[in-house]
Design a protein around this motif. Structure first.
Motif, PDB file in Angstrom:
ATOM      1  N   UNK A  28      43.763  27.706  40.776  1.00 48.71           N
ATOM      2  CA  UNK A  28      42.462  28.354  40.909  1.00 48.71           C
ATOM      3  C   UNK A  28      41.621  28.120  39.659  1.00 48.71           C
ATOM      4  N   UNK A  29      42.252  28.273  38.496  1.00 48.88           N
ATOM      5  CA  UNK A  29      41.571  28.023  37.209  1.00 48.88           C
ATOM      6  C   UNK A  29      42.617  27.573  36.207  1.00 48.88           C
ATOM      7  N   UNK A  50      33.788  32.003  40.123  1.00 52.77           N
ATOM      8  CA  UNK A  50      35.073  31.616  39.538  1.00 52.77           C
ATOM      9  C   UNK A  50      35.918  32.844  39.199  1.00 52.77           C
ATOM     10  N   UNK A  51      35.310  33.857  38.643  1.00 48.35           N
ATOM     11  CA  UNK A  51      36.037  35.088  38.313  1.00 48.35           C
ATOM     12  C   UNK A  51      36.544  35.783  39.571  1.00 48.35           C
ATOM     13  N   UNK A  52      35.786  35.735  40.648  1.00 43.89           N
ATOM     14  CA  UNK A  52      36.246  36.311  41.920  1.00 43.89           C
ATOM     15  C   UNK A  52      37.468  35.566  42.449  1.00 43.89           C
ATOM     16  N   UNK A  53      37.453  34.228  42.350  1.00 46.79           N
ATOM     17  CA  UNK A  53      38.608  33.433  42.809  1.00 46.79           C
ATOM     18  C   UNK A  53      39.847  33.766  41.996  1.00 46.79           C
ATOM     19  N   UNK A  54      39.687  33.919  40.685  1.00 43.09           N
ATOM     20  CA  UNK A  54      40.830  34.264  39.825  1.00 43.09           C
ATOM     21  C   UNK A  54      41.370  35.639  40.204  1.00 43.09           C
ATOM     22  N   UNK A  55      40.490  36.605  40.435  1.00 44.01           N
ATOM     23  CA  UNK A  55      40.926  37.951  40.826  1.00 44.01           C
ATOM     24  C   UNK A  55      41.682  37.918  42.143  1.00 44.01           C
ATOM     25  N   UNK A  56      41.204  37.134  43.107  1.00 43.88           N
ATOM     26  CA  UNK A  56      41.895  37.014  44.399  1.00 43.88           C
ATOM     27  C   UNK A  56      43.281  36.404  44.219  1.00 43.88           C
ATOM     28  N   UNK A  57      43.389  35.395  43.352  1.00 46.66           N
ATOM     29  CA  UNK A  57      44.694  34.780  43.089  1.00 46.66           C
ATOM     30  C   UNK A  57      45.640  35.787  42.436  1.00 46.66           C
ATOM     31  N   UNK A  58      45.130  36.551  41.473  1.00 46.14           N
ATOM     32  CA  UNK A  58      45.964  37.564  40.824  1.00 46.14           C
ATOM     33  C   UNK A  58      46.372  38.650  41.823  1.00 46.14           C
ATOM     34  N   UNK A  59      45.478  39.026  42.727  1.00 42.31           N
ATOM     35  CA  UNK A  59      45.816  40.020  43.753  1.00 42.31           C
ATOM     36  C   UNK A  59      46.914  39.503  44.673  1.00 42.31           C
ATOM     37  N   UNK A  60      46.832  38.222  45.038  1.00 42.68           N
ATOM     38  CA  UNK A  60      47.850  37.634  45.920  1.00 42.68           C
ATOM     39  C   UNK A  60      49.216  37.646  45.246  1.00 42.68           C
TER      40      UNK A  60
END
Length: 125
Positions: A76-77, A11-21
Motif C-alpha cells: 500500500x505504501x 494515501x493515508x486512507x489506504x494505509x489506514x485500511x491496510x492497518x485495519x485489515x
C-alpha cells in the motif's frame, strides 16, 4: 484558527485500511498496535515509547506481524526511513551529502529486531 487540511488524503486512507485489515487478522484492538509492530519489526534501533497506565495497555500494543502482513502493508505504501537517514545514509550506500565530505566504508544494514511470538512480559507484580 480553523484549518481545512485536517482530513486524511487518499494515501493515508489506504494505509489506514491496510492497518485495519491486518488488525482484524491478528485480533489487535487498534491499528496503532499494528503500526507499532510494523515499525519495530521494520527498522533497527527503533524502540517506540508506548504510554499507558496499566500493564493491559502495554500488552494491547505488543503484536507480532508475519512477513506476509508486512509485505501487504508495504504494498500500500513503501517504508520510508525518514530523516536523518535520507540525508546521511544508512551505511549500505553512500549519500551525496556524506560522500562529498568524508571517506565512508560501506556496511551492511543492520536487520531489525524480530520479536519472539512466545515472549512474555516480565515485570514486578
Amino acid at each position: 484558527m480553523k484549518r481545512d487540511d485536517w482530513e486524511r488524503n487518499e494515501e493515508e486512507r489506504r494505509v489506514c485500511k491496510a492497518l485495519e485489515k491486518v488488525a482484524a487478522e491478528i485480533g489487535a484492538k487498534s491499528i496503532t498496535a499494528v503500526a507499532i509492530a510494523y515499525i519495530m519489526q521494520k527498522a533497527p534501533y527503533v524502540f517506540p515509547l508506548i504510554g499507558g497506565r496499566k500493564v493491559e495497555n502495554l500488552k494491547d500494543n505488543i503484536e507480532v506481524l508475519t512477513r506476509q502482513q508486512i509485505e501487504y502493508i508495504e504494498s500500500v505504501k513503501s517504508f520510508d526511513v525518514g530523516f536523518p537517514v535520507t540525508m546521511v545514509g544508512n551505511g549500505s550506500e553512500i549519500s551525496v551529502w556524506m560522500g562529498s565530505v568524508a571517506v565512508i566504508d560501506k556496511q551492511p544494514p543492520a536487520p531489525p529486531l524480530r520479536p519472539v511470538a512466545e515472549a512474555r512480559l516480565v515485570g514486578k507484580n
